[in-house]
Design an enzyme around this catalytic site. Structure first.
Site, PDB file in Angstrom:
ATOM      1  N   ASP A   1       0.744  -1.195  -0.074  1.00 36.79           N
ATOM      2  CA  ASP A   1      -0.030  -0.091  -0.021  1.00 36.79           C
ATOM      3  C   ASP A   1       0.889   1.198   0.015  1.00 36.79           C
ATOM      4  O   ASP A   1       1.549   1.583   0.904  1.00 36.79           O
ATOM      5  CB  ASP A   1      -1.133  -0.157   1.006  1.00 36.79           C
ATOM      6  CG  ASP A   1      -1.974   1.159   1.289  1.00 36.79           C
ATOM      7  OD1 ASP A   1      -1.927   2.189   0.546  1.00 36.79           O
ATOM      8  OD2 ASP A   1      -2.945   0.921   2.025  1.00 36.79           O
ATOM      9  N   VAL A   2       0.887   1.943  -1.086  1.00 37.35           N
ATOM     10  CA  VAL A   2       1.941   3.198  -1.171  1.00 37.35           C
ATOM     11  C   VAL A   2       1.667   4.094  -0.093  1.00 37.35           C
ATOM     12  O   VAL A   2       2.323   5.041   0.303  1.00 37.35           O
ATOM     13  CB  VAL A   2       1.678   3.813  -2.636  1.00 37.35           C
ATOM     14  CG1 VAL A   2       2.129   2.836  -3.533  1.00 37.35           C
ATOM     15  CG2 VAL A   2       0.342   4.288  -2.930  1.00 37.35           C
TER      16      VAL A   2
ATOM     17  N   ASN B   1       2.916   5.866 -10.613  1.00 35.97           N
ATOM     18  CA  ASN B   1       1.854   5.701 -11.319  1.00 35.97           C
ATOM     19  C   ASN B   1       0.532   5.561 -10.640  1.00 35.97           C
ATOM     20  O   ASN B   1      -0.714   5.766 -11.034  1.00 35.97           O
ATOM     21  CB  ASN B   1       1.782   4.563 -12.210  1.00 35.97           C
ATOM     22  CG  ASN B   1       0.434   4.111 -12.951  1.00 35.97           C
ATOM     23  OD1 ASN B   1       0.034   4.919 -13.984  1.00 35.97           O
ATOM     24  ND2 ASN B   1       0.012   2.959 -12.652  1.00 35.97           N
TER      25      ASN B   1
ATOM     26  N   TYR C   1      -9.666  14.839  -7.439  1.00 37.65           N
ATOM     27  CA  TYR C   1      -8.694  14.047  -8.483  1.00 37.65           C
ATOM     28  C   TYR C   1      -7.806  15.394  -9.042  1.00 37.65           C
ATOM     29  O   TYR C   1      -6.430  15.213  -9.307  1.00 37.65           O
ATOM     30  CB  TYR C   1      -9.084  13.542  -9.642  1.00 37.65           C
ATOM     31  CG  TYR C   1      -8.270  12.776 -10.638  1.00 37.65           C
ATOM     32  CD1 TYR C   1      -7.520  11.592 -10.162  1.00 37.65           C
ATOM     33  CD2 TYR C   1      -8.059  13.315 -11.859  1.00 37.65           C
ATOM     34  CE1 TYR C   1      -7.033  11.129 -11.220  1.00 37.65           C
ATOM     35  CE2 TYR C   1      -7.151  12.870 -12.642  1.00 37.65           C
ATOM     36  CZ  TYR C   1      -6.773  11.676 -12.327  1.00 37.65           C
ATOM     37  OH  TYR C   1      -6.009  10.983 -13.014  1.00 37.65           O
TER      38      TYR C   1
ATOM     39  N   LYS D   1      -3.766  16.134  -8.728  1.00 37.30           N
ATOM     40  CA  LYS D   1      -2.790  16.205 -10.023  1.00 37.30           C
ATOM     41  C   LYS D   1      -2.274  17.419 -10.146  1.00 37.30           C
ATOM     42  O   LYS D   1      -1.008  17.629 -10.662  1.00 37.30           O
ATOM     43  CB  LYS D   1      -3.641  15.759 -11.243  1.00 37.30           C
ATOM     44  CG  LYS D   1      -4.048  14.480 -11.168  1.00 37.30           C
ATOM     45  CD  LYS D   1      -2.899  13.363 -11.221  1.00 37.30           C
ATOM     46  CE  LYS D   1      -3.431  11.680 -11.037  1.00 37.30           C
ATOM     47  NZ  LYS D   1      -2.309  10.921 -10.903  1.00 37.30           N
TER      48      LYS D   1
END
Length: 239
Positions: free
Chosen positions: A55-56, A82, A150, A154
């Site tokens: 889990d990042v 990614n 989102y 980003k």
């Protein structure tokens, strides 16, 4: 010498296509994702694939994964940062705070933790250096309606890319960002089928080839930002 890349979010979509592209090109590939079964499906028992469920969002787990890769390979040449997620489209008043935090935690904090681990190893390895490629989005430039979490995430990724590029100069660590629009992943194709006015899409392998190009540049050259998108999608002129 055979080069090695770490790819996060490698269990599906762009991560899966990119991992397979690098394996086909003769790279060693470490696949990071939350589920061993999907990582194994991506790897297809390839001899040069290393699957590492992680889990990042977990800093200790991320460090342990990258240390394991470096120990096994002797070095890490590249990271494709990614892993990410979005939410069902909604106006800001309809977005739950916990959902917003979760998107930021994965898309921003998770990306930072992986970049941090890669930077630490690339800085100390000999020869020194490496390459970090962050998956941004055309939403890093212009938002879609109902995408506040989102889009914020980003835009933050672009800041991370710029900071890593600057901080990496003294250590031979290059950082670039690929901003992707409408790659035909299984998920996006499924969503598109129910859309009243589906947008044009491009083959996800086109993205994988672009990432491979960015990662394969010689030392001293870098793609700082690349936008790759379906030609006729409504990006230019939106926002």
């Amino acid at each position: 010498m055979q080069q090695g890349i770490v790819i996060t979010g490698a269990g599906s979509g762009i991560g899966r296509a990119t991992a397979r592209q690098f394996l086909q090109a003769g790279w060693r590939v470490a696949l990071i994702g939350r589920h061993q079964d999907t990582l194994a499906e991506t790897a297809q028992d390839h001899a040069d694939a290393l699957t590492l469920p992680c889990d990042v969002r977990d800093a200790a787990a991320v460090d342990a994964c990258f240390d394991q890769i470096a120990t096994r390979w002797g070095r890490i040449d590249a990271l494709f940062n990614n892993a990410g997620r979005g939410l069902t489209p909604a106006t800001p008043d309809r977005v739950a705070p916990d959902d917003f935090r979760d998107v930021i935690d994965i898309n921003v904090t998770g990306m930072f933790l992986c970049a941090r681990a890669a930077f630490r190893i690339m800085r100390s390895q000999q020869p020194q250096g490496g390459r970090i490629i962050n998956n941004g989005s055309i939403s890093a430039h212009a938002p879609r309606p109902g995408s506040v979490a989102y889009t914020v995430s980003k835009h933050a990724v672009t800041g991370l890319t710029r900071s890593l590029s600057l901080d990496g100069r003294d250590f031979g660590i290059a950082c670039g960002q690929i901003d992707i629009g409408n790659a035909a992943t299984d998920l996006l194709v499924q969503v598109s089928k129910s859309a009243p006015d589906p947008e044009p899409m491009m083959d996800v392998r086109t993205v994988a080839e672009a990432v491979l190009h960015m990662a394969s540049l010689p030392n001293g050259a870098n793609v700082q930002f690349m936008t790759v998108m379906a030609t006729n999608m409504p990006f230019i002129g939106r926002g």
